[in-house]
Motif scaffolding. Structure first.
Motif, short mmCIF file in Angstrom:
data_model
loop_
_atom_site.label_atom_id
_atom_site.label_comp_id
_atom_site.label_asym_id
_atom_site.label_seq_id
_atom_site.Cartn_x
_atom_site.Cartn_y
_atom_site.Cartn_z
N GLY A 267 0.81 -1.21 0.00
CA GLY A 267 0.00 0.00 0.00
C GLY A 267 0.84 1.25 0.00
N VAL A 268 1.83 1.30 0.88
CA VAL A 268 2.71 2.47 0.95
C VAL A 268 3.37 2.75 -0.40
CG1 VAL A 268 4.87 3.32 1.94
CG2 VAL A 268 3.14 2.28 3.42
N ASN A 269 3.80 1.70 -1.05
CA ASN A 269 4.54 1.87 -2.32
C ASN A 269 3.65 2.21 -3.51
OD1 ASN A 269 7.04 1.34 -1.14
ND2 ASN A 269 6.78 -0.87 -1.36
N ASN A 270 2.34 2.22 -3.30
CA ASN A 270 1.42 2.56 -4.39
C ASN A 270 0.65 3.84 -4.13
OD1 ASN A 270 1.21 0.33 -6.65
ND2 ASN A 270 1.62 -0.72 -4.72
N LEU A 271 1.09 4.62 -3.16
CA LEU A 271 0.43 5.89 -2.88
C LEU A 271 0.82 6.94 -3.92
CD1 LEU A 271 0.74 6.26 0.99
CD2 LEU A 271 -1.38 6.09 -0.33
N ALA A 272 -0.18 7.65 -4.39
CA ALA A 272 0.07 8.81 -5.26
C ALA A 272 0.68 9.94 -4.43
CB ALA A 272 -1.24 9.26 -5.89
N ILE A 273 1.19 10.94 -5.12
CA ILE A 273 1.66 12.13 -4.42
C ILE A 273 0.48 12.75 -3.67
CG2 ILE A 273 2.55 14.48 -4.72
CD1 ILE A 273 4.17 13.43 -7.08
N GLY A 274 0.69 13.01 -2.39
CA GLY A 274 -0.40 13.52 -1.55
C GLY A 274 -1.37 12.44 -1.12
N GLY A 275 -1.02 11.17 -1.32
CA GLY A 275 -1.93 10.08 -1.00
C GLY A 275 -2.06 9.81 0.49
N HIS A 276 -3.16 9.10 0.82
CA HIS A 276 -3.46 8.76 2.21
C HIS A 276 -3.67 7.25 2.33
CE1 HIS A 276 -4.32 12.86 3.94
NE2 HIS A 276 -4.27 13.13 2.63
N LEU A 277 -3.06 6.67 3.37
CA LEU A 277 -3.23 5.25 3.67
C LEU A 277 -3.83 5.12 5.06
CD1 LEU A 277 -2.67 2.15 3.43
CD2 LEU A 277 -0.35 2.63 4.24
N ALA A 278 -4.98 4.44 5.16
CA ALA A 278 -5.62 4.18 6.45
C ALA A 278 -5.42 2.73 6.82
CB ALA A 278 -7.11 4.52 6.38
N LEU A 279 -4.77 2.51 7.96
CA LEU A 279 -4.54 1.16 8.46
C LEU A 279 -5.71 0.76 9.35
CD1 LEU A 279 -0.75 1.40 9.41
CD2 LEU A 279 -1.76 0.57 7.28
N VAL A 280 -6.46 -0.24 8.91
CA VAL A 280 -7.67 -0.67 9.61
C VAL A 280 -7.54 -2.10 10.14
CG1 VAL A 280 -10.16 -1.06 9.38
CG2 VAL A 280 -9.09 0.87 8.20
N GLY A 281 -6.82 -2.96 9.43
CA GLY A 281 -6.85 -4.38 9.73
C GLY A 281 -5.75 -4.89 10.62
N SER A 282 -4.95 -4.02 11.21
CA SER A 282 -3.75 -4.47 11.93
C SER A 282 -3.97 -4.66 13.42
CB SER A 282 -2.62 -3.46 11.71
OG SER A 282 -2.36 -3.26 10.34
N ALA A 283 -5.15 -5.10 13.81
CA ALA A 283 -5.48 -5.22 15.23
C ALA A 283 -5.11 -6.59 15.80
CB ALA A 283 -6.98 -4.96 15.44
N TYR A 284 -4.05 -7.16 15.29
CA TYR A 284 -3.51 -8.41 15.83
C TYR A 284 -2.03 -8.46 15.49
CZ TYR A 284 -4.08 -10.16 11.03
OH TYR A 284 -4.00 -10.33 9.67
N PRO A 285 -1.24 -9.26 16.19
CA PRO A 285 0.23 -9.22 16.01
C PRO A 285 0.65 -9.57 14.59
CG PRO A 285 -0.33 -10.36 18.05
CD PRO A 285 -1.62 -10.16 17.30
N GLN A 286 1.58 -8.78 14.07
CA GLN A 286 2.20 -9.01 12.77
C GLN A 286 3.66 -8.58 12.88
OE1 GLN A 286 1.34 -10.00 9.50
NE2 GLN A 286 -0.52 -10.89 10.33
N PRO A 287 4.53 -9.09 11.99
CA PRO A 287 5.92 -8.59 11.98
C PRO A 287 5.96 -7.10 11.68
CG PRO A 287 5.69 -10.60 10.66
CD PRO A 287 4.31 -10.15 11.00
N ASN A 288 7.02 -6.45 12.11
CA ASN A 288 7.20 -5.04 11.82
C ASN A 288 7.31 -4.81 10.32
OD1 ASN A 288 7.18 -4.37 14.53
ND2 ASN A 288 9.40 -4.44 14.73
#
Length: 364
Positions: A267-288
């Motif tokens: 997701g981060v690597n596909n943001l347009a200039i001025g883009g916004h990324l909302a993290l919604v699904g990370s409510a459980y343990p994942q690697p950094n």
């Protein structure tokens, strides 16, 4: 009075059906009879041990109930100022908050210092024995935002509002308006499908979805998706296709609902200039995650963390569902055989099949 409760004791153990006694209400509290409680993805994660919850507990937080008792010193009103009476059909915020602590006063009641969360409380505390939806009755705590449900919308659709729909409403409240923009949804579960419909309803020019499950990808076309990318190859392949579809302008708004490390980096690597990324699904343990600060800086990009929601988000979610449940076929997301409380383990077995986004437990 007595109530049956479905008790979660430990990951990968069957849920047990017990009977408990309930002594009565305190000022500001209501008692509701459970009409419908749908199984959320977080409930499945808890049962599998992917995320940790206090135990023993009564799971279930996507709930519709009928008011059966109100403390005599309480005249409850819903979020629209409507008086709540015995017999009313209601849903409510996933939490109760104090309204007075630092977090509440900052406008973040979901981070209240005295937070109470439905379906997430240890029932060894006798005040919390009726705190989850998988029970005959649920006690509504003081400080809960309540909505009195109008009309004939089915319970199994409105129950999603106080988790999946409200969480996506919170995500869209954090990012700019999607009107005329390109929106990418990562993950096609109930959160993702809802995000697709909400993006389209808010005027998005293009709505893309990335999903590994072909059934869910196909389902998304009923919810406003212009193109669903099935994740059968590396994310790099999809990135190239997105560049082709957007004339290399990339994505204005990304709603990430899977919580997967690779998905967030994609997701981060596909943001347009001025883009916004909302993290919604990370409510459980994942690697950094591993991201380039320079890329974010040069892209003028913004990342939002979205965990639960405010009462206003619940209102927005309710209004969205009432206005759109006939336009977008949310009933296709729900397994149409309803389960009684006594059959809750069977219901969870069905819910673990990724073909069904929601399975409903109904009251007697």
């Amino acid at each position: 009075m007595k109530s049956k409760i479905a008790v979660f004791t430990a990951p990968n153990n069957p849920i047990t059906l017990n009977e408990t006694h309930f002594s009565g209400l305190k000022e500001g509290e209501l008692l509701v009879k459970m009409r419908c409680a749908t199984i959320c993805g977080s409930d499945i994660h808890t049962l599998k041990g992917i995320r940790k919850e206090p135990a023993p507990t009564v799971l279930g937080h996507e709930i519709v109930g009928e008011v059966v008792d109100i403390h005599p010193e309480t005249i409850p009103e819903d979020l629209y100022g409507k008086v709540i009476n015995i017999g009313d059909r209601i849903t409510w915020t996933i939490y109760a908050s104090c309204g007075k602590c630092e977090m509440c006063l900052k406008g973040m009641p979901q981070k209240c210092e005295f937070l109470f969360k439905y379906g997430h409380q240890c029932i060894l505390n006798p005040d919390h024995v009726l705190s989850g939806g998988y029970a005959n009755y649920v006690k509504i705590e003081k400080g809960t935002g309540i909505i009195k449900i109008e009309g004939s919308i089915p319970d199994y659709l409105i129950s999603q509002v106080n988790c999946a729909t409200a969480t996506i409403s919170a995500a869209f409240s954090r990012v700019p308006s999607p009107n005329g923009k390109t929106v990418l949804i990562v993950g096609g579960g109930m959160l993702g499908i809802t995000a697709c419909a909400m993006a389209k309803a808010k005027g998005a020019k293009n709505v893309f979805l990335v999903e590994k499950n072909s059934f869910r990808a196909e389902l998304s076309y009923n919810f406003g998706v212009n193109r669903a990318f099935i994740l059968t190859n590396e994310y790099d392949v999809i990135s190239e296709e997105i560049k082709n579809d957007t004339d290399n302008k990339l994505i204005d708004i990304i709603i990430e609902t899977s919580g997967k490390k690779e998905a967030i980096e994609f997701g981060v690597n596909n943001l347009a200039i001025g883009g916004h990324l909302a993290l919604v699904g990370s409510a459980y343990p994942q690697p950094n995650i591993s991201i380039s600060a320079e890329y974010l800086l040069r892209r003028l990009a913004t990342i939002h963390g979205v965990h639960n929601y405010t009462a206003n988000d619940l209102k927005t979610a309710y209004e969205f569902m009432i206005e759109n449940y006939k336009k977008y076929p949310f009933e296709k997301c729900v397994y149409q055989d309803m389960f009684k409380l006594e059959n809750i383990n069977e219901a969870f077995n069905v819910a673990m099949d990724e073909k069904f986004l929601r399975v409903a437990i109904i009251g007697s």
